[in-house]
Design a protein around this motif. Structure first.
Motif, PDB file in Angstrom:
ATOM      1  N   GLY A  41      81.255  84.137  84.953  1.00  0.00           N
ATOM      2  CA  GLY A  41      81.764  84.098  83.850  1.00  0.00           C
ATOM      3  C   GLY A  41      80.982  84.145  82.389  1.00  0.00           C
ATOM      4  N   ALA A  42      78.882  83.616  82.403  1.00  0.00           N
ATOM      5  CA  ALA A  42      78.265  83.242  82.176  1.00  0.00           C
ATOM      6  C   ALA A  42      78.906  82.762  81.325  1.00  0.00           C
ATOM      7  CB  ALA A  42      78.082  84.415  81.381  1.00  0.00           C
ATOM      8  N   GLU A  43      79.803  81.361  81.466  1.00  0.00           N
ATOM      9  CA  GLU A  43      80.398  80.488  81.178  1.00  0.00           C
ATOM     10  C   GLU A  43      79.489  78.899  80.861  1.00  0.00           C
ATOM     11  OE1 GLU A  43      84.622  79.774  81.310  1.00  0.00           O
ATOM     12  OE2 GLU A  43      84.821  81.714  81.592  1.00  0.00           O
ATOM     13  N   SER A  44      80.296  78.065  80.633  1.00  0.00           N
ATOM     14  CA  SER A  44      79.514  76.029  80.523  1.00  0.00           C
ATOM     15  C   SER A  44      78.518  76.657  81.290  1.00  0.00           C
ATOM     16  CB  SER A  44      79.859  75.746  80.326  1.00  0.00           C
ATOM     17  OG  SER A  44      79.654  74.411  80.199  1.00  0.00           O
ATOM     18  N   GLY A  45      77.197  76.175  81.612  1.00  0.00           N
ATOM     19  CA  GLY A  45      76.720  76.164  82.245  1.00  0.00           C
ATOM     20  C   GLY A  45      75.881  77.237  83.856  1.00  0.00           C
ATOM     21  N   TRP A  46      76.459  78.151  82.997  1.00  0.00           N
ATOM     22  CA  TRP A  46      76.439  78.939  84.592  1.00  0.00           C
ATOM     23  C   TRP A  46      74.699  79.057  85.147  1.00  0.00           C
ATOM     24  CZ3 TRP A  46      73.046  83.114  85.249  1.00  0.00           C
ATOM     25  CH2 TRP A  46      73.191  84.262  83.711  1.00  0.00           C
ATOM     26  N   TRP A  49      77.732  80.538  77.929  1.00  0.00           N
ATOM     27  CA  TRP A  49      78.832  81.524  77.146  1.00  0.00           C
ATOM     28  C   TRP A  49      77.783  82.795  76.815  1.00  0.00           C
ATOM     29  CZ3 TRP A  49      82.886  79.334  78.328  1.00  0.00           C
ATOM     30  CH2 TRP A  49      83.085  78.008  78.653  1.00  0.00           C
ATOM     31  N   VAL A  50      76.553  83.053  77.421  1.00  0.00           N
ATOM     32  CA  VAL A  50      75.745  84.283  76.856  1.00  0.00           C
ATOM     33  C   VAL A  50      75.369  85.087  78.545  1.00  0.00           C
ATOM     34  CG1 VAL A  50      73.858  85.172  75.374  1.00  0.00           C
ATOM     35  CG2 VAL A  50      74.828  82.723  75.185  1.00  0.00           C
ATOM     36  N   ALA A  51      76.271  85.724  78.556  1.00  0.00           N
ATOM     37  CA  ALA A  51      75.867  86.753  79.527  1.00  0.00           C
ATOM     38  C   ALA A  51      73.986  87.603  79.808  1.00  0.00           C
ATOM     39  CB  ALA A  51      76.810  88.182  79.295  1.00  0.00           C
ATOM     40  N   PRO A  52      73.627  87.516  80.258  1.00  0.00           N
ATOM     41  CA  PRO A  52      71.839  87.381  79.811  1.00  0.00           C
ATOM     42  C   PRO A  52      71.806  89.067  79.420  1.00  0.00           C
ATOM     43  CG  PRO A  52      72.171  87.736  82.661  1.00  0.00           C
ATOM     44  CD  PRO A  52      73.115  86.590  81.339  1.00  0.00           C
ATOM     45  N   ASP A  53      71.343  89.983  79.104  1.00  0.00           N
ATOM     46  CA  ASP A  53      71.455  91.333  78.659  1.00  0.00           C
ATOM     47  C   ASP A  53      70.436  91.419  80.157  1.00  0.00           C
ATOM     48  OD1 ASP A  53      68.513  90.935  77.699  1.00  0.00           O
ATOM     49  OD2 ASP A  53      69.550  90.848  75.308  1.00  0.00           O
ATOM     50  N   VAL A  54      70.136  93.592  79.627  1.00  0.00           N
ATOM     51  CA  VAL A  54      68.775  93.651  80.157  1.00  0.00           C
ATOM     52  C   VAL A  54      67.465  93.374  80.302  1.00  0.00           C
ATOM     53  CG1 VAL A  54      68.373  96.213  80.930  1.00  0.00           C
ATOM     54  CG2 VAL A  54      70.309  96.216  81.251  1.00  0.00           C
ATOM     55  N   VAL A  55      67.366  92.772  78.995  1.00  0.00           N
ATOM     56  CA  VAL A  55      66.113  93.259  78.793  1.00  0.00           C
ATOM     57  C   VAL A  55      65.504  91.534  79.310  1.00  0.00           C
ATOM     58  CG1 VAL A  55      64.556  92.181  76.944  1.00  0.00           C
ATOM     59  CG2 VAL A  55      65.198  94.286  76.249  1.00  0.00           C
ATOM     60  N   ALA A  56      66.141  90.585  79.609  1.00  0.00           N
ATOM     61  CA  ALA A  56      66.651  88.841  79.504  1.00  0.00           C
ATOM     62  C   ALA A  56      66.394  89.185  81.350  1.00  0.00           C
ATOM     63  CB  ALA A  56      67.727  88.238  78.955  1.00  0.00           C
ATOM     64  N   VAL A  57      67.216  89.937  81.838  1.00  0.00           N
ATOM     65  CA  VAL A  57      67.189  90.277  83.059  1.00  0.00           C
ATOM     66  C   VAL A  57      66.279  90.685  83.906  1.00  0.00           C
ATOM     67  CG1 VAL A  57      67.979  90.486  85.304  1.00  0.00           C
ATOM     68  CG2 VAL A  57      69.578  89.915  83.498  1.00  0.00           C
ATOM     69  N   GLY A  58      65.492  91.778  82.779  1.00  0.00           N
ATOM     70  CA  GLY A  58      64.318  92.147  83.721  1.00  0.00           C
ATOM     71  C   GLY A  58      62.659  91.318  82.938  1.00  0.00           C
TER      72      GLY A  58
END
Length: 224
Positions: free
Chosen positions: A159-164, A201-210
């Motif tokens: 869930g891209a939660e704490s410490g994921w 608490w922040v899901a990575p977006d496409v740009v960050a993952v790329g």
């Protein structure tokens, strides 16, 4: 037994092919019966938090191997942040009566094991093809694709939660180990590609993952 941390588990600790485990319904019921006497009371669990479950964790590790110490590594701000287990919340909320808690412990262990086996299957499908010779290069696209998919699946699972992101880095390191890269080099590769670039608490977006996947692929290619 020294303290057991799921965050410290290596691929050799969790690799299902090295640590077979089958828990059918009868085995799960029998295991719950063995776990029940080891559980703290609800009051003690809240007071001592994670340490009150140490006897349970040690028992599971002695019975099944070190991989089992991740049984209560729950997503979010549980006993230990950033895990992949959802049926177990945390010591303060999940420990009630022994009759209720013991089956929950077993269910959490099974969920953790299923996650490890899912990762092993993903590693097999994402592994780069063997080169024609040891000196032949591997197309970096294979590494980039694997990183992208693994980051995405870990973010979704936790869930891209704490410490994921710590478990995300661990999974990427496991993937490298699966492909024959030593632990020290794997840490360098993953740290250079991911370290500090993802947040709780922040899901990575496409740009960050790329961007992370590109760095990951280039660094792997440079050390093989």
């Amino acid at each position: 037994m020294s303290e057991l941390w799921a965050r410290d588990l290596t691929w050799s600790d969790v690799d299902p092919s090295r640590h077979p485990c089958r828990l059918d319904e009868n085995a799960a019921t029998a295991l719950a019966d063995l776990v029940a006497p080891l559980l703290p009371s609800a009051g003690a669990a809240r007071e001592l938090r994670r340490h009150s479950l140490a006897p349970v964790t040690e028992f599971l590790v002695e019975r099944y191997g070190r991989w089992a110490c991740g049984w209560n590594w729950s997503a979010g701000e549980g006993d230990t942040d950033g895990g992949a287990v959802h049926v177990w919340c945390c010591t303060a909320h999940s420990v009630t009566t022994a009759a209720t808690t013991a089956p929950l412990v077993v269910e959490a262990l099974v969920e953790w094991r299923d996650w490890i086996e899912e990762l092993a299957a993903r590693f097999a499908s994402l592994a780069p093809p063997h080169p024609a010779s040891p000196s032949a290069p591997v197309d970096p696209w294979h590494w980039e694709r694997a990183c992208t998919r693994l980051v995405t699946v870990v973010a979704d699972r936790t869930g891209a939660e704490s410490g994921w992101y710590e478990h995300c880095e661990q999974v990427l390191g496991w993937f490298l180990a699966y492909n024959g890269i030593g632990e020290e080099r794997a840490r360098e590769i993953v740290g250079g590609a991911v370290g500090g670039r993802f947040d709780s608490w922040v899901a990575p977006d496409v740009v960050a993952v790329g961007a992370v996947s590109t760095r990951f692929a280039r660094t792997v290619d440079g050390v093989r």
